[in-house]
Scaffold this motif. Structure first.
Motif, mmCIF file in Angstrom:
data_model
loop_
_atom_site.group_PDB
_atom_site.id
_atom_site.type_symbol
_atom_site.label_atom_id
_atom_site.label_comp_id
_atom_site.label_asym_id
_atom_site.label_seq_id
_atom_site.Cartn_x
_atom_site.Cartn_y
_atom_site.Cartn_z
ATOM 1 N N GLU A 1 1.370 -8.845 2.424
ATOM 2 C CA GLU A 1 2.473 -8.073 1.837
ATOM 3 C C GLU A 1 2.483 -6.658 2.405
ATOM 4 O O GLU A 1 3.527 -6.135 2.775
ATOM 5 C CB GLU A 1 2.344 -8.044 0.317
ATOM 6 N N GLY A 2 1.322 -6.035 2.491
ATOM 7 C CA GLY A 2 1.224 -4.683 3.033
ATOM 8 C C GLY A 2 1.567 -4.607 4.497
ATOM 9 O O GLY A 2 2.132 -3.601 4.962
ATOM 10 N N LEU A 3 1.244 -5.656 5.249
ATOM 11 C CA LEU A 3 1.509 -5.661 6.682
ATOM 12 C C LEU A 3 3.002 -5.662 7.006
ATOM 13 O O LEU A 3 3.398 -5.366 8.125
ATOM 14 C CB LEU A 3 0.812 -6.844 7.349
ATOM 15 N N LYS A 4 3.832 -5.944 6.021
ATOM 16 C CA LYS A 4 5.278 -5.899 6.225
ATOM 17 C C LYS A 4 5.757 -4.469 6.464
ATOM 18 O O LYS A 4 6.815 -4.254 7.040
ATOM 19 C CB LYS A 4 6.008 -6.491 5.025
ATOM 20 N N THR A 5 4.966 -3.488 6.010
ATOM 21 C CA THR A 5 5.374 -2.084 6.144
ATOM 22 C C THR A 5 4.489 -1.285 7.098
ATOM 23 O O THR A 5 4.730 -0.108 7.309
ATOM 24 C CB THR A 5 5.384 -1.381 4.779
ATOM 25 N N GLY A 6 3.454 -1.901 7.657
ATOM 26 C CA GLY A 6 2.608 -1.187 8.612
ATOM 27 C C GLY A 6 1.144 -1.572 8.499
ATOM 28 O O GLY A 6 0.783 -2.540 7.834
ATOM 29 N N ARG A 7 0.287 -0.775 9.170
ATOM 30 C CA ARG A 7 -1.153 -1.047 9.178
ATOM 31 C C ARG A 7 -1.678 -1.096 7.748
ATOM 32 O O ARG A 7 -1.365 -0.240 6.933
ATOM 33 C CB ARG A 7 -1.881 0.045 9.950
ATOM 34 N N THR A 8 -2.499 -2.110 7.486
ATOM 35 C CA THR A 8 -3.017 -2.343 6.150
ATOM 36 C C THR A 8 -4.499 -2.679 6.251
ATOM 37 O O THR A 8 -4.926 -3.351 7.179
ATOM 38 C CB THR A 8 -2.246 -3.513 5.484
ATOM 39 N N GLY A 9 -5.267 -2.201 5.289
ATOM 40 C CA GLY A 9 -6.704 -2.431 5.355
ATOM 41 C C GLY A 9 -7.324 -2.818 4.030
ATOM 42 O O GLY A 9 -6.735 -2.625 2.965
ATOM 43 N N LEU A 10 -8.524 -3.349 4.130
ATOM 44 C CA LEU A 10 -9.328 -3.693 2.966
ATOM 45 C C LEU A 10 -10.473 -2.687 2.894
ATOM 46 O O LEU A 10 -11.172 -2.468 3.891
ATOM 47 C CB LEU A 10 -9.866 -5.123 3.092
ATOM 48 N N PHE A 11 -10.639 -2.077 1.744
ATOM 49 C CA PHE A 11 -11.638 -1.035 1.537
ATOM 50 C C PHE A 11 -12.501 -1.378 0.331
ATOM 51 O O PHE A 11 -12.100 -2.156 -0.540
ATOM 52 C CB PHE A 11 -10.946 0.314 1.302
ATOM 53 N N ARG A 12 -13.709 -0.743 0.262
ATOM 54 C CA ARG A 12 -14.611 -0.963 -0.866
ATOM 55 C C ARG A 12 -15.063 0.393 -1.413
ATOM 56 O O ARG A 12 -15.551 1.238 -0.674
ATOM 57 C CB ARG A 12 -15.825 -1.781 -0.441
ATOM 58 N N ARG A 13 -14.894 0.552 -2.725
ATOM 59 C CA ARG A 13 -15.342 1.768 -3.406
ATOM 60 C C ARG A 13 -16.859 1.727 -3.572
ATOM 61 O O ARG A 13 -17.467 0.657 -3.496
ATOM 62 C CB ARG A 13 -14.677 1.868 -4.770
ATOM 63 N N PRO A 14 -17.486 2.867 -3.838
ATOM 64 C CA PRO A 14 -18.941 2.904 -4.035
ATOM 65 C C PRO A 14 -19.444 1.976 -5.150
ATOM 66 O O PRO A 14 -20.564 1.485 -5.087
ATOM 67 C CB PRO A 14 -19.227 4.371 -4.381
ATOM 68 N N ASP A 15 -18.583 1.695 -6.132
ATOM 69 C CA ASP A 15 -18.989 0.791 -7.216
ATOM 70 C C ASP A 15 -18.886 -0.684 -6.828
ATOM 71 O O ASP A 15 -19.190 -1.566 -7.628
ATOM 72 C CB ASP A 15 -18.179 1.065 -8.486
ATOM 73 N N GLY A 16 -18.442 -0.959 -5.587
ATOM 74 C CA GLY A 16 -18.349 -2.329 -5.087
ATOM 75 C C GLY A 16 -16.985 -2.963 -5.234
ATOM 76 O O GLY A 16 -16.746 -4.056 -4.741
ATOM 77 N N ASP A 17 -16.061 -2.292 -5.919
ATOM 78 C CA ASP A 17 -14.713 -2.807 -6.125
ATOM 79 C C ASP A 17 -13.916 -2.716 -4.816
ATOM 80 O O ASP A 17 -13.881 -1.661 -4.180
ATOM 81 C CB ASP A 17 -14.019 -2.000 -7.217
#
Length: 69
Positions: A17-33
């Protein structure tokens, strides 16, 4: 990389869904989320851990073929 590919697959719908509007990534917060961020700027620095950034759906599909084949 297989473990990362499985994690990316878990968020596949949001990533596509995000790639429809441009570069999209998966990230992880320090709490692991993990979360998907859209319109990721090229060459940016991010406070959270960068798991993977994709430029388009073909990039995402190639990633799967490479690491989940």
């Amino acid at each position: 990389m297989e473990e990362i590919a499985k994690l990316v697959r878990k968020y596949d719908g949001e990533l596509r869904e995000g790639l429809k509007t441009g570069r999209t990534g998966l990230f992880r917060r320090p709490d692991g989320d993990c979360y998907v961020r859209t319109q990721v700027p090229l060459g940016g620095r991010y406070a959270d851990e960068t798991i993977m950034i994709f430029g388009d759906e073909a990039d995402l599909d190639l990633f799967y073929k490479s690491y989940l084949a």
